[in-house]
Design a protein around this motif. Structure first.
Motif, PDB file in Angstrom:
ATOM      1  N   THR A 180      16.151   6.424  -2.790  1.00  0.00           N
ATOM      2  CA  THR A 180      14.812   6.467  -3.359  1.00  0.00           C
ATOM      3  C   THR A 180      13.874   6.870  -2.228  1.00  0.00           C
ATOM      4  N   THR A 207       7.142  -3.552 -12.987  1.00  0.00           N
ATOM      5  CA  THR A 207       8.348  -4.308 -12.661  1.00  0.00           C
ATOM      6  C   THR A 207       9.241  -3.606 -11.634  1.00  0.00           C
ATOM      7  N   THR A 208       8.886  -2.365 -11.294  1.00  0.00           N
ATOM      8  CA  THR A 208       9.697  -1.632 -10.307  1.00  0.00           C
ATOM      9  C   THR A 208       8.766  -0.913  -9.328  1.00  0.00           C
ATOM     10  N   THR A 209       9.339  -0.363  -8.259  1.00  0.00           N
ATOM     11  CA  THR A 209       8.525   0.374  -7.288  1.00  0.00           C
ATOM     12  C   THR A 209       7.928   1.639  -7.922  1.00  0.00           C
ATOM     13  N   TRP A 240       5.410  -9.521  -6.325  1.00  0.00           N
ATOM     14  CA  TRP A 240       5.515  -9.851  -7.746  1.00  0.00           C
ATOM     15  C   TRP A 240       5.339 -11.360  -7.926  1.00  0.00           C
TER      16      TRP A 240
END
Ligand SMILES: NC(=O)c1ccc[n+]([C@@H]2O[C@H](COP(=O)([O-])OP(=O)(O)OC[C@H]3O[C@@H](n4cnc5c(N)ncnc54)[C@H](OP(=O)(O)O)[C@@H]3O)[C@@H](O)[C@H]2O)c1
Length: 349
Positions: A222, A266-268, A291
């Protein structure tokens, strides 16, 4: 009458970090960019021209300097010429080329700041605002610690200050490459860092030696952010709850706390979309993202996740480090507030 000093800042290495530091410095009213360096007349020169930053060559050789003119750029000289007109240089060169640059800064007699790709042993000092602004006041040179160390310090230092001792294990899930970097990987693998512990956790001890910390790391395919998985052991009688830990972090600068289930972040990928939505240059997020629903204190053990925008959390730290070295603002919170107010106003243009 109070004389307002404008600090003259040189940027040596106008890449991912250098171009961001230049703009953050340019946004402040107590400092100005006197020049940025490029190794050759390539990608990046047009940006410097557009921003109005004078271009200098990374080297002093006449041939290399002349190459800029031949390509249509005004080059104001070599690195030595730039160092002559600056009070301080922020070295944003690729990691591990610092030692030879440091000799040039020392002979020019100006202050210097390196980045996290250099070792603490080379610079002798390290900096992150939340941990050791005071220790860096007036020193000749320092190193702004890496994006990971900066992120760890933002949340661990306030915990340490409350508890008086802290023992931490963390796993760093690292981005494989920056978005603009086509030469690194992995692109289809998970790559453990086989040096155990990894350098990331122990590097926190260069700015806060009292925190006991170890880390392991894996690189994943990523480009957006790093994620830290942190388990901290607090001493007996810490007196904290999950809620009070969150309130402690909320009261500190450069930490954003959001509830994943409520916001859908909820994610990058969504964290970075949030950063783009708020209109920051390059879609940057200078703050560490925590979070809320991933934080849990059970007895003496605190579990949490945080996400780090690797290209930008260190940017405001460089501005604060300039004030520390030039000894113009002894209070780290005052410097951080000034830096962030100026960056926010330009962010929203
Ligand atoms: N990227 C990140 O996520 C990140 C995060 C935190 C800290 N850091 C640290 O910040 C530093 C810079 O990283 P970066 O990602 O900005 O690297 P980068 O994008 O590769 O930029 C480095 C720049 O330095 C220039 N350069 C090459 N050799 C040089 C030399 N000898 N002296 C001066 N400049 C030279 C390059 O020049 P030309 O383009 O002119 O050829 C390039 O523009 C490293 O210490 C790195 O570890 C990086």
């Amino acid at each position: 009458m109070v004389r307002i000093m404008t600090i003259k800042v040189a940027i040596n290495g106008y890449g991912t970090i250098g171009k961001r530091v230049a703009d953050a410095v340019d946004a402040q009213d107590d400092m100005e960019i006197v020049g940025v360096t490029k190794t050759r007349p390539a990608f990046g020169c047009d940006l410097a021209v557009r921003k109005g930053y004078p271009i200098f060559c990374t080297y002093d050789d006449a041939d290399r300097i002349a190459a800029f003119g031949a390509a249509g750029y005004t080059c104001h000289g070599g690195l030595s010429d730039l160092l002559e007109i600056a009070d301080i240089v922020v070295d944003c060169s690729p990691g591990k080329v610092g030692a030879s640059n440091k000799e040039k800064y020392e002979s020019a007699g100006i202050k210097w700041i390196f980045q996290g790709g250099e070792k603490h042993a080379m610079t002798g000092n390290s900096y992150t605002s939340s941990a050791n602004h005071t220790e860096n006041l007036g020193v000749e040179g320092t190193r702004v610690v890496s994006c990971n160390t900066t992120g760890l310090s933002r949340t661990l230092v306030p915990l340490y200050e409350h508890c008086g001792s802290l023992s931490v294990e963390c796993t760093m899930i690292r981005r494989a490459a920056d978005p603009g970097d086509s030469s690194k990987g992995p692109i289809n693998a998970i790559k453990p860092v086989l040096k155990v512990p990894s350098h990331h956790g122990p590097d926190v001890m260069t700015v806060k030696p009292e925190i006991q910390i170890n880390s392991m790391a894996v690189a994943v395919p990523t480009t957006l952010m790093h994620v830290h998985v942190i388990v901290a052991t607090l001493p007996e009688g810490h007196g904290l709850t999950t809620e009070s830990v969150l309130s402690m972090w909320n009261a500190r600068p450069r930490i954003v706390i959001m509830n994943g289930s409520e916001t859908g972040i909820t994610t990058t990928a969504e964290v970075m979309e949030f950063a783009r939505d708020i209109g920051r240059k390059w879609g940057d997020l200078h703050e560490i993202f925590v979070w809320e629903d991933g934080v849990k204190l059970e007895g003496n053990t605190l579990y949490y996740f945080q996400a780090i925008h690797q290209e930008s959390d260190v940017i405001p730290e460089n501005v604060d480090a300039i004030r520390a070295l030039m000894n113009t603002e002894p209070d780290w919170m005052a410097s951080v507030a000034k830096t962030d107010a100026a960056i926010s106003s330009y962010n929203h243009l």
